[in-house]
Design a protein around this motif. Structure first.
Motif, PDB file in Angstrom:
ATOM      1  N   LEU A  89      -6.053  11.205 -29.944  1.00 33.40           N
ATOM      2  CA  LEU A  89      -4.880  10.771 -30.698  1.00 33.40           C
ATOM      3  C   LEU A  89      -4.557   9.320 -30.371  1.00 33.40           C
ATOM      4  O   LEU A  89      -4.621   8.908 -29.204  1.00 33.40           O
ATOM      5  N   LEU A  90      -4.227   8.520 -31.367  1.00 38.34           N
ATOM      6  CA  LEU A  90      -3.714   7.170 -31.141  1.00 38.34           C
ATOM      7  C   LEU A  90      -2.209   7.284 -30.976  1.00 38.34           C
ATOM      8  O   LEU A  90      -1.493   7.644 -31.908  1.00 38.34           O
ATOM      9  N   ARG A  91      -1.739   7.009 -29.780  1.00 37.58           N
ATOM     10  CA  ARG A  91      -0.339   7.247 -29.434  1.00 37.58           C
ATOM     11  C   ARG A  91       0.545   6.061 -29.770  1.00 37.58           C
ATOM     12  O   ARG A  91       0.181   4.916 -29.507  1.00 37.58           O
ATOM     13  N   THR A  92       1.712   6.343 -30.294  1.00 39.41           N
ATOM     14  CA  THR A  92       2.735   5.324 -30.497  1.00 39.41           C
ATOM     15  C   THR A  92       3.633   5.269 -29.265  1.00 39.41           C
ATOM     16  O   THR A  92       3.608   6.164 -28.413  1.00 39.41           O
ATOM     17  N   GLU A  93       4.455   4.240 -29.174  1.00 36.17           N
ATOM     18  CA  GLU A  93       5.397   4.137 -28.052  1.00 36.17           C
ATOM     19  C   GLU A  93       6.343   5.337 -28.032  1.00 36.17           C
ATOM     20  O   GLU A  93       6.668   5.874 -26.970  1.00 36.17           O
ATOM     21  N   GLN A  94       6.779   5.761 -29.209  1.00 39.62           N
ATOM     22  CA  GLN A  94       7.663   6.920 -29.289  1.00 39.62           C
ATOM     23  C   GLN A  94       6.962   8.179 -28.784  1.00 39.62           C
ATOM     24  O   GLN A  94       7.569   9.008 -28.091  1.00 39.62           O
ATOM     25  N   TRP A  95       5.681   8.320 -29.108  1.00 38.16           N
ATOM     26  CA  TRP A  95       4.925   9.481 -28.642  1.00 38.16           C
ATOM     27  C   TRP A  95       4.861   9.492 -27.113  1.00 38.16           C
ATOM     28  O   TRP A  95       5.026  10.534 -26.484  1.00 38.16           O
ATOM     29  N   TRP A  96       4.620   8.339 -26.510  1.00 36.63           N
ATOM     30  CA  TRP A  96       4.598   8.243 -25.052  1.00 36.63           C
ATOM     31  C   TRP A  96       5.925   8.697 -24.461  1.00 36.63           C
ATOM     32  O   TRP A  96       5.959   9.459 -23.479  1.00 36.63           O
ATOM     33  N   LYS A  97       7.015   8.223 -25.046  1.00 31.51           N
ATOM     34  CA  LYS A  97       8.338   8.524 -24.493  1.00 31.51           C
ATOM     35  C   LYS A  97       8.714   9.989 -24.664  1.00 31.51           C
ATOM     36  O   LYS A  97       9.291  10.607 -23.761  1.00 31.51           O
ATOM     37  N   GLU A  98       8.378  10.570 -25.813  1.00 32.94           N
ATOM     38  CA  GLU A  98       8.836  11.913 -26.131  1.00 32.94           C
ATOM     39  C   GLU A  98       7.841  13.004 -25.733  1.00 32.94           C
ATOM     40  O   GLU A  98       8.242  14.149 -25.486  1.00 32.94           O
ATOM     41  N   ARG A  99       6.561  12.672 -25.648  1.00 31.70           N
ATOM     42  CA  ARG A  99       5.547  13.713 -25.476  1.00 31.70           C
ATOM     43  C   ARG A  99       4.729  13.606 -24.199  1.00 31.70           C
ATOM     44  O   ARG A  99       4.063  14.573 -23.828  1.00 31.70           O
ATOM     45  N   VAL A 100       4.736  12.460 -23.554  1.00 32.51           N
ATOM     46  CA  VAL A 100       3.818  12.261 -22.429  1.00 32.51           C
ATOM     47  C   VAL A 100       4.562  12.012 -21.119  1.00 32.51           C
ATOM     48  O   VAL A 100       4.363  12.718 -20.135  1.00 32.51           O
ATOM     49  N   LEU A 101       5.426  11.016 -21.098  1.00 33.66           N
ATOM     50  CA  LEU A 101       6.050  10.567 -19.854  1.00 33.66           C
ATOM     51  C   LEU A 101       7.404  11.232 -19.643  1.00 33.66           C
ATOM     52  O   LEU A 101       8.451  10.604 -19.781  1.00 33.66           O
ATOM     53  N   ASP A 102       7.399  12.511 -19.285  1.00 31.34           N
ATOM     54  CA  ASP A 102       8.679  13.191 -19.053  1.00 31.34           C
ATOM     55  C   ASP A 102       9.195  12.867 -17.659  1.00 31.34           C
ATOM     56  O   ASP A 102       8.493  12.332 -16.800  1.00 31.34           O
ATOM     57  N   GLU A 103      10.446  13.225 -17.416  1.00 37.31           N
ATOM     58  CA  GLU A 103      11.129  12.831 -16.178  1.00 37.31           C
ATOM     59  C   GLU A 103      10.539  13.490 -14.938  1.00 37.31           C
ATOM     60  O   GLU A 103      10.676  12.981 -13.823  1.00 37.31           O
ATOM     61  N   ASP A 104       9.891  14.641 -15.092  1.00 39.85           N
ATOM     62  CA  ASP A 104       9.373  15.376 -13.940  1.00 39.85           C
ATOM     63  C   ASP A 104       7.976  14.929 -13.516  1.00 39.85           C
ATOM     64  O   ASP A 104       7.432  15.440 -12.539  1.00 39.85           O
ATOM     65  N   THR A 105       7.401  13.980 -14.239  1.00 36.57           N
ATOM     66  CA  THR A 105       6.020  13.576 -13.989  1.00 36.57           C
ATOM     67  C   THR A 105       5.962  12.336 -13.109  1.00 36.57           C
ATOM     68  O   THR A 105       6.608  11.324 -13.391  1.00 36.57           O
ATOM     69  N   HIS A 106       5.172  12.421 -12.029  1.00 38.03           N
ATOM     70  CA  HIS A 106       4.905  11.252 -11.196  1.00 38.03           C
ATOM     71  C   HIS A 106       3.788  10.424 -11.843  1.00 38.03           C
ATOM     72  O   HIS A 106       2.913  10.966 -12.516  1.00 38.03           O
ATOM     73  N   ARG A 107       3.835   9.111 -11.588  1.00 38.66           N
ATOM     74  CA  ARG A 107       2.870   8.206 -12.211  1.00 38.66           C
ATOM     75  C   ARG A 107       2.282   7.278 -11.170  1.00 38.66           C
ATOM     76  O   ARG A 107       3.012   6.648 -10.404  1.00 38.66           O
ATOM     77  N   GLY A 108       0.962   7.223 -11.145  1.00 33.72           N
ATOM     78  CA  GLY A 108       0.290   6.293 -10.256  1.00 33.72           C
ATOM     79  C   GLY A 108      -0.697   5.455 -11.038  1.00 33.72           C
ATOM     80  O   GLY A 108      -1.483   5.996 -11.815  1.00 33.72           O
ATOM     81  N   VAL A 109      -0.655   4.137 -10.827  1.00 31.14           N
ATOM     82  CA  VAL A 109      -1.546   3.221 -11.546  1.00 31.14           C
ATOM     83  C   VAL A 109      -2.424   2.489 -10.535  1.00 31.14           C
ATOM     84  O   VAL A 109      -1.938   1.960  -9.529  1.00 31.14           O
ATOM     85  N   PHE A 110      -3.737   2.481 -10.795  1.00 32.90           N
ATOM     86  CA  PHE A 110      -4.672   1.755  -9.942  1.00 32.90           C
ATOM     87  C   PHE A 110      -4.817   0.323 -10.453  1.00 32.90           C
ATOM     88  O   PHE A 110      -5.075   0.089 -11.635  1.00 32.90           O
ATOM     89  N   TYR A 111      -4.671  -0.629  -9.508  1.00 34.51           N
ATOM     90  CA  TYR A 111      -4.844  -2.047  -9.816  1.00 34.51           C
ATOM     91  C   TYR A 111      -6.009  -2.608  -9.006  1.00 34.51           C
ATOM     92  O   TYR A 111      -6.154  -2.299  -7.815  1.00 34.51           O
TER      93      TYR A 111
END
Length: 390
Positions: free
Chosen positions: A175-197
């Motif tokens: 799926l090609l995700r929109t910003e709204q899709w990220w906010k409403e469907r992917v990045l919920d408040e209970d999810t931890h996020r780690g990014v590798f740099y």
């Protein structure tokens, strides 16, 4: 019988049907939020007598095919009251949805089936599957010295989007995700996020996860190179004192993580996931790039499609020296075709989930050995995946 889009004032009727059909209850603040997000212009209802007899949601989405966006109609929330079942209500809605998608230029459709055989009758076919791993903490990937860092927190959605797009473009059907899709469907408040740099400060991978009852629940594991994959796993392995195991969900079918583990004997599941259907065969085929077969670059294909008459019939399939296709419907008999298949089979072949020689071996594709070999050479090798649900 009337089929039309819902109206704002029909929110309660629509939600009541969904609650009954899918056995859940929305109350309090959740019901208020559901009312705010209600989009009646995306919900088609079938009316016969009083109230909604059946409904489905038709989402305007985009899918990735060969690294390019394709307009896709996502079907969700198909529901009917028990007293209306087996009366053809959902069949009428699906047929109407196909016509609507065709008129809207949506050449492809996805859905998550409650019953696979039911939707197969209407031309949808399984196009992807996912793996699920359960890894005891003692069998985690080995920790390594990584040149780079993992940062927890909430970076800009653009960081996730960039990494996801790079990874997802490897597959057909993501799926090609929109910003709204990220906010409403992917990045919920209970999810931890780690990014590798990387050492240069470039984001190269991310992981979305939860910790539940001493288990690491990994919802999404995205990386653009091997260094990022190892770096993210080292970060996760550093939770070992807190955990008994990790669960990875929605892992692409081509993933080889077990092979890379010190001990590959872990619990693994393969699960047939979403179904796909070509809505408009001409537009879909002519939007793809093909391998150029040796010798004759033209064959006749008969498509059987009982629910989309514009696809049903005999087609001349020609491929240029540049791999561009011309797909032209012609008058002729079924017996004239070099190849013959259903719209569902054509869908999974073009998306890369199954190969022509497999379909022919098991009776899903009919034709001469020469014509089957032609199609096998024509369609590029590809993998399919989907990391979302709707």
């Amino acid at each position: 019988m009337e089929i039309r889009k819902l109206r704002n004032e029909e929110f309660e009727d629509s939600l009541s049907l969904s609650e009954y059909a899918f056995q859940y209850k929305v109350s309090g603040e959740d019901r208020v939020r559901a009312r705010e997000k209600f989009k009646p212009d995306q919900i088609w209802g079938l009316f016969e007598g009083d109230g909604i007899g059946a409904q489905l949601t038709l989402l305007p989405l985009q899918a990735c095919i060969q690294g390019r966006p394709v307009s896709m109609g996502g079907i969700a929330g198909v529901a009917t009251w028990p007293e209306n079942r087996r009366q053809g209500y959902v069949a009428h809605l699906l047929t109407h949805a196909l016509k609507t998608m065709n008129e809207n230029g949506q050449t492809l459709s996805f859905l998550h089936p409650f019953l696979i055989p039911f939707y197969r009758k209407f031309g949808w076919e399984i196009y992807c599957e996912y793996k699920k791993y359960t890894i005891p903490v003692g069998k985690f990937p080995q920790k390594t010295e990584i040149q780079g860092t993992v940062k927890r927190g909430t970076p800009d959605i653009a960081v996730f989007q960039q990494l996801y797009n790079t990874f997802a473009m490897r597959y057909n059907g993501t799926l090609l995700r929109t910003e709204q899709w990220w906010k409403e469907r992917v990045l919920d408040e209970d999810t931890h996020r780690g990014v590798f740099y990387s050492e240069q400060g470039e984001p190269e991978g991310y992981v979305l996860y939860k910790i539940v009852n001493q288990e690491l629940i990994i919802d999404e594991f995205i990386y653009v190179n091997e260094l990022a994959r190892q770096g993210l796993w080292t970060f996760l392995a550093n939770h070992d004192s807190m955990l008994t195991a990790a669960q990875l969900k929605l892992v692409p079918a081509d993933d080889i993580l077990p092979f890379l583990l010190p001990d590959p004997r872990i619990a693994q599941e393969n699960y047939p996931y979403f179904m796909a259907r070509i809505v408009n065969a001409k537009a879909f085929v002519e939007n793809m790039t093909f391998n150029v077969p040796e010798g004759d670059r033209e064959r006749l294909l008969y498509i059987e499609d009982k629910h989309a008459s514009w696809n049903n019939g005999l087609w001349r399939w020609n491929v240029s020296e540049q791999g561009e296709a011309t797909f032209t419907q012609i008058q002729g008999e079924r017996s004239e075709a070099d190849l013959e298949c259903s719209i569902g089979t054509l869908t999974v072949l073009l998306m890369g989930y199954k190969r022509p020689h497999q379909a022919a071996r098991y009776g899903q594709l009919s034709g001469t050995a020469e014509a089957t070999a032609w199609l096998e050479a024509l369609i590029p090798q590809a993998e399919t995946a989907l990391f979302d649900f709707f």
